[in-house]
Write an enzyme that holds these catalytic residues in place. Structure first.
Site, mmCIF file in Angstrom:
data_model
loop_
_atom_site.group_PDB
_atom_site.id
_atom_site.type_symbol
_atom_site.label_atom_id
_atom_site.label_comp_id
_atom_site.label_asym_id
_atom_site.label_seq_id
_atom_site.Cartn_x
_atom_site.Cartn_y
_atom_site.Cartn_z
ATOM 1 N N THR A 36 0.819 -1.211 0.000
ATOM 2 C CA THR A 36 0.000 0.000 0.000
ATOM 3 C C THR A 36 0.855 1.265 0.000
ATOM 4 O OG1 THR A 36 -1.814 -1.182 1.091
ATOM 5 C CG2 THR A 36 -1.849 1.236 1.204
ATOM 6 N N GLU A 44 1.276 9.643 -5.540
ATOM 7 C CA GLU A 44 1.862 10.952 -5.247
ATOM 8 C C GLU A 44 2.785 11.402 -6.373
ATOM 9 O OE1 GLU A 44 2.785 12.500 -1.266
ATOM 10 O OE2 GLU A 44 2.892 10.389 -0.701
ATOM 11 N N HIS A 70 -6.882 0.907 -0.847
ATOM 12 C CA HIS A 70 -6.198 -0.123 -1.629
ATOM 13 C C HIS A 70 -7.222 -1.227 -1.833
ATOM 14 C CE1 HIS A 70 -2.049 -2.196 -2.315
ATOM 15 N NE2 HIS A 70 -2.911 -2.464 -3.283
#
Length: 127
Positions: A36, A44, A70
Site C-alpha cells: 500500500t 503521489e 487499496h
C-alpha cells in the site's frame, strides 16, 4: 509570484512490481504483494509530475494529505500504474483525484492534496 493552474491536468506513472515493492519487504504486511505505501507513492508521483512542468523554476509541490483505499492485491512482476487528475486549485493548494491499476483491474482510488512551495524558502524554514 502568481502561478496559474487549471483543473483537468492529468499524468500517469507506471512501473513493474519488484520484490522490493512488496508489503513483506517494505514492512507494512506479511504478503509478497504490491505494498500500500508503494501504491500511495506511485499516486503521489503522478500528482507531483502532473503539475511540475507548469511551475516556475525554483517551485515544486509537497504532499500534505492522502485519502486512498487499496482495493486489490497485485503480484510481483505485474505492471502497475497510477493516474492523477488535478480537480481543485485553491491558490497554492492542489487537490488530485488519484486511481491505481494493474494489468487486470483497478487496485486503488482516492484523493491527494499537495501545496506549491518556493523550494529555497521551504528549505530555509527547516534550518
Amino acid at each position: 509570484m502568481e502561478i496559474k493552474l487549471n483543473a483537468g491536468i492529468k499524468h500517469k506513472e507506471e512501473k513493474i512490481v519488484a520484490m522490493s515493492d512488496t508489503a513483506r519487504v517494505f514492512g507494512s504486511g506479511a504478503a509478497e504483494v504490491f505494498a500500500t505505501p508503494m501504491m500511495i507513492g506511485l499516486m503521489e508521483g503522478a500528482a507531483m509530475n502532473a503539475v511540475k512542468g507548469y511551475l516556475p523554476e525554483g517551485f515544486s509541490t509537497v504532499g500534505t494529505s492522502v485519502n486512498v483505499r487499496h482495493l486489490s492485491a497485485t503480484a510481483v512482476g505485474k505492471k502497475v500504474w497510477a493516474e492523477a487528475e488535478l480537480v481543485e486549485v485553491d491558490r497554492k493548494r492542489l487537490v488530485f483525484k488519484v486511481d491505481a491499476y494493474d494489468e487486470d483491474k483497478k487496485i486503488g482510488e482516492g484523493t491527494h492534496e499537495r501545496f506549491i512551495i518556493d523550494e529555497a524558502k521551504f528549505m530555509g524554514n527547516l534550518k
